[in-house]
Design a protein around this motif. Structure first.
Motif, short mmCIF file in Angstrom:
data_model
loop_
_atom_site.label_atom_id
_atom_site.label_comp_id
_atom_site.label_asym_id
_atom_site.label_seq_id
_atom_site.Cartn_x
_atom_site.Cartn_y
_atom_site.Cartn_z
N SER A 59 -45.30 18.58 43.23
CA SER A 59 -45.58 19.01 41.85
C SER A 59 -46.32 20.34 41.88
O SER A 59 -46.85 20.75 42.93
N GLY A 60 -46.42 20.96 40.72
CA GLY A 60 -47.20 22.19 40.62
C GLY A 60 -48.68 21.92 40.86
O GLY A 60 -49.39 22.74 41.46
N THR A 61 -49.15 20.77 40.41
CA THR A 61 -50.57 20.42 40.61
C THR A 61 -50.86 20.23 42.10
O THR A 61 -51.87 20.72 42.62
N LEU A 64 -51.06 23.63 43.76
CA LEU A 64 -52.37 24.29 43.58
C LEU A 64 -53.41 23.69 44.52
O LEU A 64 -54.20 24.41 45.13
N THR A 85 -55.50 27.84 29.39
CA THR A 85 -54.29 27.51 30.16
C THR A 85 -54.22 25.99 30.27
O THR A 85 -55.07 25.27 29.74
N PHE A 86 -53.18 25.50 30.97
CA PHE A 86 -53.10 24.08 31.28
C PHE A 86 -54.25 23.73 32.23
O PHE A 86 -54.74 24.58 32.98
N ALA A 88 -54.52 22.17 35.03
CA ALA A 88 -54.36 22.00 36.49
C ALA A 88 -55.18 22.97 37.35
O ALA A 88 -55.82 22.52 38.31
N VAL A 131 -53.16 32.85 36.20
CA VAL A 131 -52.00 32.12 35.66
C VAL A 131 -51.08 33.10 34.93
O VAL A 131 -51.54 33.90 34.12
N ASP A 157 -50.77 31.30 39.86
CA ASP A 157 -50.17 30.10 39.26
C ASP A 157 -48.99 30.54 38.40
O ASP A 157 -49.15 30.99 37.27
N ALA A 159 -46.52 28.50 37.51
CA ALA A 159 -45.85 27.26 37.09
C ALA A 159 -44.89 27.52 35.93
O ALA A 159 -43.86 26.86 35.81
N GLN A 160 -45.24 28.49 35.08
CA GLN A 160 -44.41 28.75 33.89
C GLN A 160 -43.56 30.00 34.07
O GLN A 160 -42.93 30.44 33.11
N SER A 180 -44.05 25.22 39.35
CA SER A 180 -43.80 23.83 39.01
C SER A 180 -42.34 23.68 38.63
O SER A 180 -41.77 24.55 37.97
N LYS A 185 -39.78 23.11 32.54
CA LYS A 185 -40.09 24.47 32.98
C LYS A 185 -38.80 25.31 33.03
O LYS A 185 -37.70 24.75 33.12
N GLY A 193 -41.84 18.15 40.71
CA GLY A 193 -41.55 18.99 41.87
C GLY A 193 -42.36 20.26 41.78
O GLY A 193 -42.81 20.65 40.70
N TYR A 317 -52.87 25.92 23.82
CA TYR A 317 -53.56 24.69 24.17
C TYR A 317 -54.63 24.50 23.12
O TYR A 317 -55.22 25.50 22.66
C1 PLP Z 1 -50.05 26.82 34.22
C2 PLP Z 1 -49.72 25.51 34.88
N1 PLP Z 1 -50.22 25.24 36.10
C3 PLP Z 1 -49.94 24.09 36.74
C4 PLP Z 1 -49.15 23.14 36.16
C5 PLP Z 1 -48.93 21.85 36.87
O1 PLP Z 1 -47.58 21.60 37.19
P1 PLP Z 1 -47.05 20.11 37.37
O2 PLP Z 1 -46.92 19.50 36.04
O3 PLP Z 1 -45.74 20.29 38.08
O4 PLP Z 1 -48.03 19.40 38.22
C6 PLP Z 1 -48.60 23.37 34.89
C7 PLP Z 1 -47.76 22.36 34.23
O5 PLP Z 1 -47.54 22.37 33.06
C8 PLP Z 1 -48.90 24.59 34.23
O6 PLP Z 1 -48.42 24.87 33.02
#
Ligand code: PLP
Length: 379
Positions: A59-61, A64, A85-86, A88, A131, A157, A159-160, A180, A185, A193, A317
């Motif tokens: 995953s993206g998390t 990181l 931001t998100f 994570a 990000v 980051d 992810a987006q 991510s 996405k 993933g 957010y």
């Molecule tokens: C900016 C950002 N970082 C990290 C993540 C984490 O990705 P994941 O949901 O695949 O764990 C997201 C997910 O929305 C995100 O928007």
């Protein structure tokens, strides 16, 4: 009913290719690692220009977390993250015992503000997580200058923003970058993933070891790691979608341009208190438009109109990260605080964005003409 991200229409369009790829994996008996994952990693590296190592993960998390582990983050270390931001990036720092330091954002581009980053640097600062918010590239030229001056690393980051670019591709700015593949996405699979990217051979090796239980060879564990892997089925799906990514991003950009034109026209006659201004995209940036985000002076009234028009929306957010209860800032004990209470030395840009930002559907399978007709009828 319009969907916020139309994944069923996307599946319909690529059904033949997807079903063939999925069947091949299911019939192969190889479900974890193997040729599909290797081929995807090679294709992602090629997409980014060839010099980059790609390591997929769960995953993206996780990506990181692994990136921070590869940077040897220790308890007490500080990492600067954007406050808008998100969760994570800040969550992963805290999970590893580090302290996230929340930087403000630019109120127009919504990206991390280099001036605010500078103010947060102290003796315990180890790095910056920048990000690429909503698919636009963060101001890496300025961030890199700051990082070099203060001997900090940068984790990007993206992810987006896989597929975004300015003078270079997103995912190639950071010492380590991540993305991510969450289904919604711009490049998404059918589950969770993620991936890490780096030009640095040493980091690449370390990342592979961390993601594989700290192990470089079978049943020998050099360091404490984790189990984080992309499965073969997701890799096969992503290989199909990667082939279509650029054409989808082109449609996303066309959709965004239609919204931009509409809001320019709308703002030319709207009262100041009702203006709706799209996120500013810096000249030369090719954004992925992970979502199309506007800043509405009167968000509540805009939401009422979207509801009446049956247009889906999301609030990315609703609060600056440092206002989240998990970060335990005393002033939040009574709940969310107001702009007035948000003192001048805090992240006023992040606070403002959290009160005004709202995102509209923009994916390559969204009928934006239909949405604009609805907006014209209701705004
Ligand atoms: C900016 C950002 N970082 C990290 C993540 C984490 O990705 P994941 O949901 O695949 O764990 C997201 C997910 O929305 C995100 O928007």
């Amino acid at each position: 009913m319009i969907s916020f991200v139309n994944l069923t229409a996307q599946r319909e369009k690529y059904r033949f290719e997807l079903e063939k790829a999925e069947r091949e994996v299911l019939d192969s008996g190889c479900y974890i690692g193997g040729p599909q994952v290797q081929a995807l990693e090679k294709e992602l590296s090629e997409y980014l220009g060839g010099k980059i190592h790609t390591i997929t993960c769960a995953s993206g998390t996780d990506a990181l977390t692994i990136a921070l582990m590869a940077m040897d983050l220790r308890p007490g270390d500080e990492v600067i993250v954007p406050d808008f931001t998100f969760i994570a990036p800040a969550e992963c720092v805290a999970l590893l015992g580090g302290t996230p330091q929340f930087a403000d954002i630019d109120q127009e581009t919504l990206q991390i503000a280099p001036e605010s980053v500078k103010e947060l640097i102290g003796p315990h600062t180890k790095g910056i997580i920048a990000v690429n918010l909503f698919g636009q590239c963060a101001p890496f030229k300025d961030l890199r200058e700051i990082a070099t001056e203060h001997k900090l690393w940068i984790i990007e980051d993206s992810a987006q923003a896989f597929g975004a670019r300015t003078n270079q591709m997103a995912c190639t700015f950071g010492d380590i970058a991540i993305t991510s593949f969450y289904p919604s996405k711009p490049l998404g699979c059918y589950g969770d993933g993620g991936a890490l990217f780096t030009e640095n051979e040493e980091f690449a090796q370390k990342i592979r070891i961390i993601a594989n239980h700290g192990s470089a060879g079978r049943y020998r564990h050099e360091i404490i790691g984790m189990n984080s892997r992309l499965d073969a089925l997701q890799a096969a799906v992503l290989r199909v979608k990667l082939r279509h990514l650029d054409e989808e991003l082109a449609v996303r950009r066309q959709n965004a341009a239609k919204y931009d034109a509409y809001f320019t026209e709308y703002n030319s006659t709207a009262a100041a208190s009702e203006k709706i201004v799209p996120q500013k995209i810096e000249t030369g940036c090719k954004c992925t438009y992970a979502q199309y985000t506007v800043l509405a002076e009167n968000r509540e009234s805009f939401i009422e109109k979207l509801k009446a028009a049956e247009i889906p929306y999301c609030i990315h957010y609703p609060a600056p990260l440092q206002e989240q209860p998990c970060f335990n800032i005393p002033v939040t004990l009574c709940g969310m605080i107001t702009t007035e209470e948000w003192s001048a030395n805090r992240t006023t840009g992040a606070k403002w964005a959290s009160e005004h930002a709202i995102s509209l559907p923009v994916c390559a399978f969204t009928n934006v003409d239909e949405i604009i007709e609805k907006l014209k009828a209701h705004l």
